[in-house]
Motif scaffolding. Structure first.
Motif, PDB file in Angstrom:
ATOM      1  N   LEU A  52     -14.279   3.909  -1.297  1.00 51.57           N
ATOM      2  CA  LEU A  52     -13.654   5.190  -0.977  1.00 51.57           C
ATOM      3  C   LEU A  52     -13.855   5.475   0.510  1.00 51.57           C
ATOM      4  O   LEU A  52     -14.958   5.396   1.029  1.00 51.57           O
ATOM      5  N   GLY A  53     -12.753   5.747   1.210  1.00 50.72           N
ATOM      6  CA  GLY A  53     -12.807   6.015   2.644  1.00 50.72           C
ATOM      7  C   GLY A  53     -12.843   4.766   3.514  1.00 50.72           C
ATOM      8  O   GLY A  53     -12.897   4.854   4.737  1.00 50.72           O
ATOM      9  N   GLU A  54     -12.800   3.604   2.901  1.00 53.59           N
ATOM     10  CA  GLU A  54     -12.865   2.340   3.643  1.00 53.59           C
ATOM     11  C   GLU A  54     -11.483   1.718   3.806  1.00 53.59           C
ATOM     12  O   GLU A  54     -10.560   2.030   3.054  1.00 53.59           O
ATOM     13  N   PRO A  55     -11.378   0.780   4.755  1.00 55.52           N
ATOM     14  CA  PRO A  55     -10.132   0.015   4.859  1.00 55.52           C
ATOM     15  C   PRO A  55      -9.879  -0.733   3.559  1.00 55.52           C
ATOM     16  O   PRO A  55     -10.811  -1.226   2.924  1.00 55.52           O
ATOM     17  N   VAL A  56      -8.603  -0.790   3.172  1.00 56.84           N
ATOM     18  CA  VAL A  56      -8.230  -1.454   1.934  1.00 56.84           C
ATOM     19  C   VAL A  56      -6.908  -2.180   2.130  1.00 56.84           C
ATOM     20  O   VAL A  56      -6.068  -1.742   2.924  1.00 56.84           O
ATOM     21  N   ALA A  57      -6.765  -3.294   1.452  1.00 58.94           N
ATOM     22  CA  ALA A  57      -5.490  -4.013   1.403  1.00 58.94           C
ATOM     23  C   ALA A  57      -5.195  -4.252  -0.063  1.00 58.94           C
ATOM     24  O   ALA A  57      -6.066  -4.688  -0.819  1.00 58.94           O
ATOM     25  N   ILE A  58      -3.981  -3.921  -0.471  1.00 56.53           N
ATOM     26  CA  ILE A  58      -3.559  -4.144  -1.849  1.00 56.53           C
ATOM     27  C   ILE A  58      -2.419  -5.135  -1.819  1.00 56.53           C
ATOM     28  O   ILE A  58      -1.401  -4.904  -1.177  1.00 56.53           O
ATOM     29  N   GLN A  59      -2.618  -6.237  -2.525  1.00 61.33           N
ATOM     30  CA  GLN A  59      -1.610  -7.286  -2.579  1.00 61.33           C
ATOM     31  C   GLN A  59      -0.894  -7.197  -3.920  1.00 61.33           C
ATOM     32  O   GLN A  59      -1.521  -7.207  -4.976  1.00 61.33           O
ATOM     33  N   THR A  60       0.415  -7.039  -3.858  1.00 61.74           N
ATOM     34  CA  THR A  60       1.248  -7.004  -5.057  1.00 61.74           C
ATOM     35  C   THR A  60       2.366  -8.009  -4.844  1.00 61.74           C
ATOM     36  O   THR A  60       3.237  -7.787  -4.000  1.00 61.74           O
ATOM     37  N   GLY A  61       2.321  -9.101  -5.580  1.00 61.38           N
ATOM     38  CA  GLY A  61       3.323 -10.143  -5.373  1.00 61.38           C
ATOM     39  C   GLY A  61       3.230 -10.664  -3.948  1.00 61.38           C
ATOM     40  O   GLY A  61       2.172 -11.035  -3.490  1.00 61.38           O
ATOM     41  N   SER A  62       4.341 -10.608  -3.231  1.00 60.19           N
ATOM     42  CA  SER A  62       4.356 -11.113  -1.855  1.00 60.19           C
ATOM     43  C   SER A  62       4.164 -10.009  -0.824  1.00 60.19           C
ATOM     44  O   SER A  62       4.157 -10.279   0.373  1.00 60.19           O
ATOM     45  N   SER A  63       3.998  -8.766  -1.250  1.00 60.62           N
ATOM     46  CA  SER A  63       3.825  -7.679  -0.282  1.00 60.62           C
ATOM     47  C   SER A  63       2.379  -7.194  -0.252  1.00 60.62           C
ATOM     48  O   SER A  63       1.651  -7.274  -1.244  1.00 60.62           O
ATOM     49  N   THR A  64       1.977  -6.698   0.909  1.00 65.84           N
ATOM     50  CA  THR A  64       0.624  -6.188   1.111  1.00 65.84           C
ATOM     51  C   THR A  64       0.704  -4.808   1.732  1.00 65.84           C
ATOM     52  O   THR A  64       1.433  -4.595   2.705  1.00 65.84           O
ATOM     53  N   LEU A  65      -0.039  -3.880   1.167  1.00 62.53           N
ATOM     54  CA  LEU A  65      -0.154  -2.534   1.713  1.00 62.53           C
ATOM     55  C   LEU A  65      -1.553  -2.402   2.285  1.00 62.53           C
ATOM     56  O   LEU A  65      -2.538  -2.688   1.595  1.00 62.53           O
ATOM     57  N   GLU A  66      -1.648  -1.971   3.553  1.00 60.96           N
ATOM     58  CA  GLU A  66      -2.948  -1.786   4.184  1.00 60.96           C
ATOM     59  C   GLU A  66      -3.118  -0.341   4.597  1.00 60.96           C
ATOM     60  O   GLU A  66      -2.158   0.332   4.945  1.00 60.96           O
TER      61      GLU A  66
END
Length: 158
Positions: A104-118
């Protein structure tokens, strides 16, 4: 040792995966839903070479049999099912979850298929979605994906 919950379904000991939770739901008619819950806990050993390093209860110095662990988890399940109250207690469950949230409150990257949300792990919303605050200030809900925190956010998303 600090234990925390990694959205959406892991239990961590420090930064290592100790357990995973799986929910499967199916509509059973009359506007009802049947849900099956599975929990896998590393009791004696932990897998190696996984994206998130893993540990076991034995490696943490906890000596417990699978039967004893099941009894403890069953008691906790009963308690939290009462709080859940057919969904009416989601606000309390959300509050308790956030008190134990990893990253919580930290940098995060979420990978879904071929896309990444940072971005930054901002909170959980009232539906259980992870809210990610992007560099441009947008708050985006995430319903599923592989989650990487901190310094592994850019490594995991590569």
């Amino acid at each position: 040792m600090k234990f925390s919950l990694k959205w959406p379904n892991d239990v961590l000991a420090g930064r290592q995966k100790l357990a995973g939770i799986l929910l499967e739901a199916e509509s059973v008619g009359d506007n009802r839903l049947a849900v099956v819950v599975g929990i896998g806990t590393n009791v004696v050993a932990a897998p190696e070479g996984t994206p998130t390093p893993a540990t076991s209860l034995a490696a943490l110095g906890v000596q417990i049999s699978a039967e004893e662990l099941f009894a403890a988890l069953s008691d906790s399940w009963t308690e939290f099912r009462g709080i859940w109250d057919s969904g009416r207690g989601f606000g309390e469950i959300r509050k308790l979850w956030l008190e134990r949230a990893a990253g919580l409150g930290e940098p995060v990257a979420i990978q879904t298929g071929s896309s990444t949300l940072e971005g930054t792990f901002d909170t959980l919303d009232e539906t259980g979605c992870m809210i990610v605050r992007t560099a441009d200030g947008r708050r985006l809900p995430v319903t599923a994906g592989d989650v990487y925190f901190g310094s592994t956010a850019s490594v995991g998303a590569a």
